[in-house]
Design a protein around this motif. Structure first.
Motif, PDB file in Angstrom:
ATOM      1  N   ALA A 163       0.830  -1.203   0.000  1.00 53.10           N
ATOM      2  CA  ALA A 163       0.000   0.000   0.000  1.00 53.10           C
ATOM      3  C   ALA A 163       0.867   1.257   0.000  1.00 53.10           C
ATOM      4  O   ALA A 163       0.565   2.241  -0.696  1.00 53.10           O
ATOM      5  CB  ALA A 163      -0.929  -0.011   1.212  1.00 53.10           C
ATOM      6  N   ILE A 164       1.966   1.234   0.772  1.00 52.64           N
ATOM      7  CA  ILE A 164       2.886   2.381   0.783  1.00 52.64           C
ATOM      8  C   ILE A 164       3.502   2.574  -0.604  1.00 52.64           C
ATOM      9  O   ILE A 164       3.587   3.696  -1.119  1.00 52.64           O
ATOM     10  CB  ILE A 164       3.988   2.173   1.839  1.00 52.64           C
ATOM     11  CG1 ILE A 164       3.386   2.159   3.243  1.00 52.64           C
ATOM     12  CG2 ILE A 164       5.061   3.251   1.726  1.00 52.64           C
ATOM     13  CD1 ILE A 164       4.378   1.780   4.328  1.00 52.64           C
ATOM     14  N   GLY A 165       3.902   1.458  -1.219  1.00 48.48           N
ATOM     15  CA  GLY A 165       4.473   1.539  -2.561  1.00 48.48           C
ATOM     16  C   GLY A 165       3.480   2.082  -3.574  1.00 48.48           C
ATOM     17  O   GLY A 165       3.840   2.872  -4.457  1.00 48.48           O
ATOM     18  N   GLY A 166       2.196   1.671  -3.464  1.00 47.48           N
ATOM     19  CA  GLY A 166       1.183   2.192  -4.370  1.00 47.48           C
ATOM     20  C   GLY A 166       0.968   3.686  -4.202  1.00 47.48           C
ATOM     21  O   GLY A 166       0.836   4.427  -5.184  1.00 47.48           O
ATOM     22  N   GLY A 167       0.954   4.146  -2.945  1.00 48.40           N
ATOM     23  CA  GLY A 167       0.793   5.578  -2.693  1.00 48.40           C
ATOM     24  C   GLY A 167       1.977   6.385  -3.189  1.00 48.40           C
ATOM     25  O   GLY A 167       1.813   7.438  -3.827  1.00 48.40           O
ATOM     26  N   GLY A 198       4.081   5.454  -5.500  1.00 52.97           N
ATOM     27  CA  GLY A 198       4.087   5.372  -6.954  1.00 52.97           C
ATOM     28  C   GLY A 198       3.112   6.349  -7.585  1.00 52.97           C
ATOM     29  O   GLY A 198       3.421   6.991  -8.603  1.00 52.97           O
ATOM     30  N   ALA A 199       1.922   6.475  -6.991  1.00 56.65           N
ATOM     31  CA  ALA A 199       0.941   7.435  -7.505  1.00 56.65           C
ATOM     32  C   ALA A 199       1.459   8.863  -7.371  1.00 56.65           C
ATOM     33  O   ALA A 199       1.263   9.696  -8.279  1.00 56.65           O
ATOM     34  CB  ALA A 199      -0.384   7.270  -6.761  1.00 56.65           C
ATOM     35  N   PHE A 200       2.142   9.164  -6.276  1.00 55.38           N
ATOM     36  CA  PHE A 200       2.719  10.495  -6.082  1.00 55.38           C
ATOM     37  C   PHE A 200       3.824  10.753  -7.104  1.00 55.38           C
ATOM     38  O   PHE A 200       3.927  11.851  -7.678  1.00 55.38           O
ATOM     39  CB  PHE A 200       3.260  10.625  -4.662  1.00 55.38           C
ATOM     40  CG  PHE A 200       3.824  11.981  -4.328  1.00 55.38           C
ATOM     41  CD1 PHE A 200       3.053  13.122  -4.482  1.00 55.38           C
ATOM     42  CD2 PHE A 200       5.123  12.114  -3.864  1.00 55.38           C
ATOM     43  CE1 PHE A 200       3.575  14.379  -4.179  1.00 55.38           C
ATOM     44  CE2 PHE A 200       5.651  13.356  -3.564  1.00 55.38           C
ATOM     45  CZ  PHE A 200       4.872  14.492  -3.715  1.00 55.38           C
ATOM     46  N   PHE A 201       4.653   9.743  -7.350  1.00 54.59           N
ATOM     47  CA  PHE A 201       5.704   9.838  -8.364  1.00 54.59           C
ATOM     48  C   PHE A 201       5.097  10.139  -9.729  1.00 54.59           C
ATOM     49  O   PHE A 201       5.549  11.041 -10.452  1.00 54.59           O
ATOM     50  CB  PHE A 201       6.480   8.517  -8.396  1.00 54.59           C
ATOM     51  CG  PHE A 201       7.642   8.489  -9.367  1.00 54.59           C
ATOM     52  CD1 PHE A 201       8.936   8.689  -8.915  1.00 54.59           C
ATOM     53  CD2 PHE A 201       7.446   8.239 -10.720  1.00 54.59           C
ATOM     54  CE1 PHE A 201      10.010   8.648  -9.803  1.00 54.59           C
ATOM     55  CE2 PHE A 201       8.500   8.204 -11.606  1.00 54.59           C
ATOM     56  CZ  PHE A 201       9.789   8.415 -11.142  1.00 54.59           C
ATOM     57  N   ASN A 202       4.046   9.401 -10.096  1.00 56.29           N
ATOM     58  CA  ASN A 202       3.401   9.599 -11.392  1.00 56.29           C
ATOM     59  C   ASN A 202       2.731  10.962 -11.490  1.00 56.29           C
ATOM     60  O   ASN A 202       2.743  11.598 -12.552  1.00 56.29           O
ATOM     61  CB  ASN A 202       2.375   8.499 -11.639  1.00 56.29           C
ATOM     62  CG  ASN A 202       3.007   7.131 -11.759  1.00 56.29           C
ATOM     63  OD1 ASN A 202       4.227   6.999 -11.826  1.00 56.29           O
ATOM     64  ND2 ASN A 202       2.192   6.093 -11.778  1.00 56.29           N
ATOM     65  N   ILE A 217      10.980  -6.635  -0.849  1.00 53.40           N
ATOM     66  CA  ILE A 217       9.541  -6.354  -0.870  1.00 53.40           C
ATOM     67  C   ILE A 217       9.285  -4.886  -1.198  1.00 53.40           C
ATOM     68  O   ILE A 217       8.382  -4.545  -1.978  1.00 53.40           O
ATOM     69  CB  ILE A 217       8.913  -6.737   0.481  1.00 53.40           C
ATOM     70  CG1 ILE A 217       9.075  -8.245   0.751  1.00 53.40           C
ATOM     71  CG2 ILE A 217       7.443  -6.342   0.514  1.00 53.40           C
ATOM     72  CD1 ILE A 217       8.422  -9.126  -0.281  1.00 53.40           C
ATOM     73  N   GLY A 218      10.085  -3.988  -0.622  1.00 50.06           N
ATOM     74  CA  GLY A 218       9.929  -2.567  -0.917  1.00 50.06           C
ATOM     75  C   GLY A 218      10.213  -2.245  -2.369  1.00 50.06           C
ATOM     76  O   GLY A 218       9.524  -1.418  -2.983  1.00 50.06           O
ATOM     77  N   ALA A 219      11.227  -2.910  -2.949  1.00 52.49           N
ATOM     78  CA  ALA A 219      11.549  -2.688  -4.359  1.00 52.49           C
ATOM     79  C   ALA A 219      10.390  -3.113  -5.249  1.00 52.49           C
ATOM     80  O   ALA A 219      10.017  -2.395  -6.201  1.00 52.49           O
ATOM     81  CB  ALA A 219      12.815  -3.456  -4.725  1.00 52.49           C
ATOM     82  N   ALA A 220       9.802  -4.274  -4.949  1.00 55.03           N
ATOM     83  CA  ALA A 220       8.656  -4.735  -5.737  1.00 55.03           C
ATOM     84  C   ALA A 220       7.469  -3.792  -5.576  1.00 55.03           C
ATOM     85  O   ALA A 220       6.774  -3.476  -6.553  1.00 55.03           O
ATOM     86  CB  ALA A 220       8.274  -6.153  -5.310  1.00 55.03           C
ATOM     87  N   ALA A 221       7.236  -3.321  -4.344  1.00 56.70           N
ATOM     88  CA  ALA A 221       6.098  -2.424  -4.096  1.00 56.70           C
ATOM     89  C   ALA A 221       6.255  -1.109  -4.841  1.00 56.70           C
ATOM     90  O   ALA A 221       5.300  -0.604  -5.449  1.00 56.70           O
ATOM     91  CB  ALA A 221       5.959  -2.177  -2.598  1.00 56.70           C
ATOM     92  N   VAL A 242      -4.055   0.304  -4.847  1.00 57.28           N
ATOM     93  CA  VAL A 242      -3.919   1.610  -4.182  1.00 57.28           C
ATOM     94  C   VAL A 242      -3.511   2.679  -5.190  1.00 57.28           C
ATOM     95  O   VAL A 242      -4.052   3.792  -5.205  1.00 57.28           O
ATOM     96  CB  VAL A 242      -2.901   1.516  -3.031  1.00 57.28           C
ATOM     97  CG1 VAL A 242      -2.627   2.899  -2.441  1.00 57.28           C
ATOM     98  CG2 VAL A 242      -3.398   0.571  -1.949  1.00 57.28           C
ATOM     99  N   GLY A 243      -2.540   2.355  -6.062  1.00 57.19           N
ATOM    100  CA  GLY A 243      -2.079   3.336  -7.030  1.00 57.19           C
ATOM    101  C   GLY A 243      -3.155   3.735  -8.018  1.00 57.19           C
ATOM    102  O   GLY A 243      -3.301   4.924  -8.356  1.00 57.19           O
ATOM    103  N   ASP A 244      -3.924   2.761  -8.513  1.00 55.87           N
ATOM    104  CA  ASP A 244      -4.982   3.060  -9.478  1.00 55.87           C
ATOM    105  C   ASP A 244      -6.074   3.936  -8.884  1.00 55.87           C
ATOM    106  O   ASP A 244      -6.781   4.640  -9.617  1.00 55.87           O
ATOM    107  CB  ASP A 244      -5.597   1.755 -10.004  1.00 55.87           C
ATOM    108  CG  ASP A 244      -4.701   1.046 -10.998  1.00 55.87           C
ATOM    109  OD1 ASP A 244      -3.781   1.695 -11.538  1.00 55.87           O
ATOM    110  OD2 ASP A 244      -4.906  -0.159 -11.227  1.00 55.87           O
TER     111      ASP A 244
END
Length: 720
Positions: free
Chosen positions: A374-378, A380-384, A543-547, A586-588
């Motif tokens: 979930a942290i990675g999705g958030g 990632g969305a901020f990055f995008n 795991i963090g890298a994959a997220a 989460v990212g979507d």
């Protein structure tokens, strides 16, 4: 059916006729793009422009035709759909000549064609592996030379004073390398910028992207990515390998080169878009396989992210190309490392083996992995989100080649400056033991026998930094070092993606995620008295890298298999899958994936596998282009030339119609309703009323509808 003149008028959309907006005529005569809705009885009802009248007899005036037929050119914005893109012919044109040729071919000829397909796939894999080997060796040699020179300079001036000279040297070397890589992209082949994955996705979707699979594009892509990585940018060389493999596949399968103006007179049967599409799918998969040493992941990547058309035999051929690509890279790298036959380097990036007992996970850690997803999705969305608006700024204000080169050099200098400042002020000194894997350890102000831990993250190629975060022993990094590195590298990577350089986002995403993932592992260990229950923080780095990567690119199935193959451990299949699914969900919720955003910013009429959720009630009359320019079966050459050169035409498919008497049978009888008839026409749909063509549904007519914040929205169509 005779060529007819017709008039189609469209009613306004409810009370929104006076809404503010840029009034750009659409292909179907609509005035502007706006949310397609109106309020009725207290509820929201979606409504699109209605076809109010269809007058087949009334002539269209010159002024009306000009307004309706020629969308004016307007400045680029994120709500545009470009008219410059056309569809590839992914359906075979089964005319009389084609049928005669197929009829003359014997069974043995068809068997020879099938064998030729396998030979071409083998060549694609072999050449892709060679390109990957060349990139890897050149990056290792040039980056090693640069880092050794800077390290000697830093060691010299640490004792004598004047480290500012070392900073200037680092920034100058970075800027020079990036300048060369940016010049060849900005001035020679702009399509080679970035990773090329969005362009290949569009090509496989059926959109004709100019020059995307040319030999010149391949040369610029390969040379550009070498200098981008050596220049110290927050980029990776793995993403461009996918584009490189696709270009090789397109060239080899056609047996000729447009750039060299050379025809080798081989594989002439495959010179059609249908065959070329399948080989490009194999090339993209071979590129993934060479980059990560993941042949199965390459096949799944091509299936999930690339190809819109698939069949069982294509799966086998693509897998064959992927295996050949991995084997070729392995074989030549073993010779380069003076270990002929040692096939232990499956890809450009090697994550190493996660086989120790400390790397095993327990059931109670799975909820933590999901939370990290979930942290990675958030993130990632901020990055995008940041990269989206940064790219819009570049499109509007940094569109000249000279400005693009200057920006790339500025980013390279800032990368070196930020890295030097963080290394200079870092007090994280770690003992240099025999189990350390750093190639260029910097002592700086640390005691003898120690090295600066911050330098191990910046003063190295991104691939080696990722491996250090995965496998360096516990205690190698402290929390402050990882926190500062994560924040700074996050914004540097976001700034870098979209520059006029050949670069990928895979490795920067993995590096960012590995840093904050390892930080999570350290913090978990510090919160409990028994640190051993959380085992090695390298597990959380994985795991963090994959997220993080999943949160940015939104890949699930293929990325799970790629990570499993790259780590050589199927044990992590379940947690990686859960992490990637969570990151995507989460990212979507907040933002689209990075590749989809850049496709949208390119104004490409990309058709997704499923129609927008709220568009199923649309009918042909709401979306079709009109009027349609038709041709007779027997037509004067001058008429055809005038039709093809007419820039005001709303479409680039011209139905050939035949005059029929009232008693003759009409062959197109797929009824839409009692008055409207429809038939397929080279990837388009023709609409008939009383056996007369009144509309044409093209790719652009369908792609301009998408779900936005106001529901179903309609994009502007313009000559961008």
């Amino acid at each position: 059916m005779a060529n007819i003149t017709k008039k189609v008028s469209w009613s306004s959309r409810g009370d929104e006729s006076g809404a503010a907006g840029e009034e750009t005529p659409l292909l179907n005569g609509s005035e502007q793009s706006r949310p397609l809705r109106q309020m009725s009885s207290g509820s929201t009802v979606f409504q699109i422009g209605r076809l109010s009248t269809v007058d087949l007899e009334e002539e269209i005036t010159t002024e009306e035709d000009s307004v309706r037929g020629r969308p004016k050119e307007i400045p680029h914005n994120e709500k545009l759909l470009s008219l410059k893109f056309e569809s590839l012919d992914y359906d075979n044109i089964e005319n009389q000549l084609f049928l005669e040729e197929e009829r003359r071919m014997s069974f043995m000829a068809f068997r020879c064609l099938e064998i030729s397909r396998w030979v071409i796939c083998g060549l694609i894999g072999f050449l892709t592996g060679l390109i990957a080997c060349f990139i890897d060796i050149m990056v290792e040699q040039l980056a090693g030379l640069k880092y050794r020179l800077i390290k000697e300079n830093i060691v010299k001036f640490t004792e004598a004073g004047g480290l500012s000279i070392s900073l200037l040297l680092w920034a100058a070397l970075n800027s020079f390398c990036v300048m060369f890589g940016a010049i060849i992209v900005a001035f020679i082949e702009p399509i080679a910028a970035g990773s090329g994955i969005p362009q290949i996705k569009c090509f496989l979707n059926g959109v004709k992207i100019p020059r995307v699979v040319r030999l010149k594009t391949l040369v610029v892509k390969v040379v550009g990515v070498i200098f981008s990585v050596v220049g110290g940018l927050a980029v990776g060389k793995e993403g461009p390998m996918i584009h490189s493999g696709a270009v090789l596949a397109a060239g080899v399968s056609q047996g000729r080169s447009t750039s060299l103006k050379k025809d080798f007179k081989i594989f002439e049967y495959f010179r059609r878009d249908t065959e070329k599409r399948d080989f490009v799918s194999a090339g993209a998969a071979a590129g993934v396989s060479a980059a990560f040493g993941a042949p199965v992941g390459g096949v799944l990547f091509s299936l999930e992210e690339g190809a819109s058309f698939w069949n069982q035999m294509l799966t086998w051929r693509i897998f064959f190309a992927s295996m050949i690509s991995t084997f070729t890279l392995n074989f030549f790298l073993s010779i380069y490392d003076n270990k002929p036959g040692d096939l232990s380097n499956p890809g450009l990036i090697n994550f190493g083996r996660f086989e120790s007992e400390a790397m095993e996970y327990n059931l109670y850690e799975i909820p933590l992995f999901i939370a990290m997803g979930a942290i990675g999705g958030g993130l990632g969305a901020f990055f995008n989100f940041l990269n989206y608006w940064l790219t819009i700024f570049r499109i509007r204000y940094v569109h000249r080649p000279c400005l693009q080169v200057i920006e790339a050099m500025l980013v390279a200098a800032v990368n070196a400056t930020v890295a030097f400042i963080l290394i200079y002020f870092s007090t994280d000194c770690q003992p240099l033991g025999p189990d350390q894997s750093e190639e260029y350890p910097l002592q700086l102000f640390c005691a003898d026998g120690e090295f600066n831990a911050m330098a191990t993250t910046f003063f190295n190629t991104p691939e080696k930094s990722v491996r250090s975060l995965f496998h360096n022993p516990t205690g190698t990094y402290n929390s402050l070092t990882l926190g500062l590195f994560t924040v700074t590298y996050f914004f540097l990577a976001c700034w870098t993606y979209g520059l006029a350089v050949s670069a990928g986002v895979f490795i920067p995403s993995l590096l960012i995620g590995a840093a904050w993932g390892r930080l999570c592992g350290i913090l978990l260990a510090s919160t409990t008295s028994t640190a051993s229950m959380w085992a090695d923080p390298g597990k959380y780095a994985l795991i963090g890298a994959a997220a993080q990567l999943g949160g940015i690119v939104r890949m699930t199935l293929s990325l799970t298999v790629i990570m499993m193959e790259a780590t050589g451990n199927v044990t992590y299949g379940l947690p990686i899958m859960l992490v990637l699914m969570t990151a995507k969900i989460v990212g979507d919720y907040f933002q689209e994936g990075l590749y989809d955003l850049h496709i949208k910013l390119g104004s490409v009429p990309f058709l997704h596998g499923e129609a927008p959720a709220t568009s199923h009630w649309l009918t042909a009359r709401e979306v079709m282009s009109s009027p349609v320019t038709c041709l007779n079966r027997i037509e004067k050459v001058g008429t055809i030339v005038d039709t093809l050169s007419n820039t005001s035409t709303n479409h680039n498919g011209f139905p050939v119609v035949v005059q029929v008497s009232g008693d003759d049978e009409v062959l197109f009888d797929l009824a839409i309703d009692e008055n409207i008839r429809c038939m397929s026409f080279r990837c388009n749909v023709l609409i008939f009323i009383a056996t007369q063509v009144v509309g044409l549904v093209t790719r652009k007519d369908l792609a301009r509808y998408h779900v936005g914040k106001h529901g179903l929205e309609e994009l502007l169509l313009a000559q961008t």
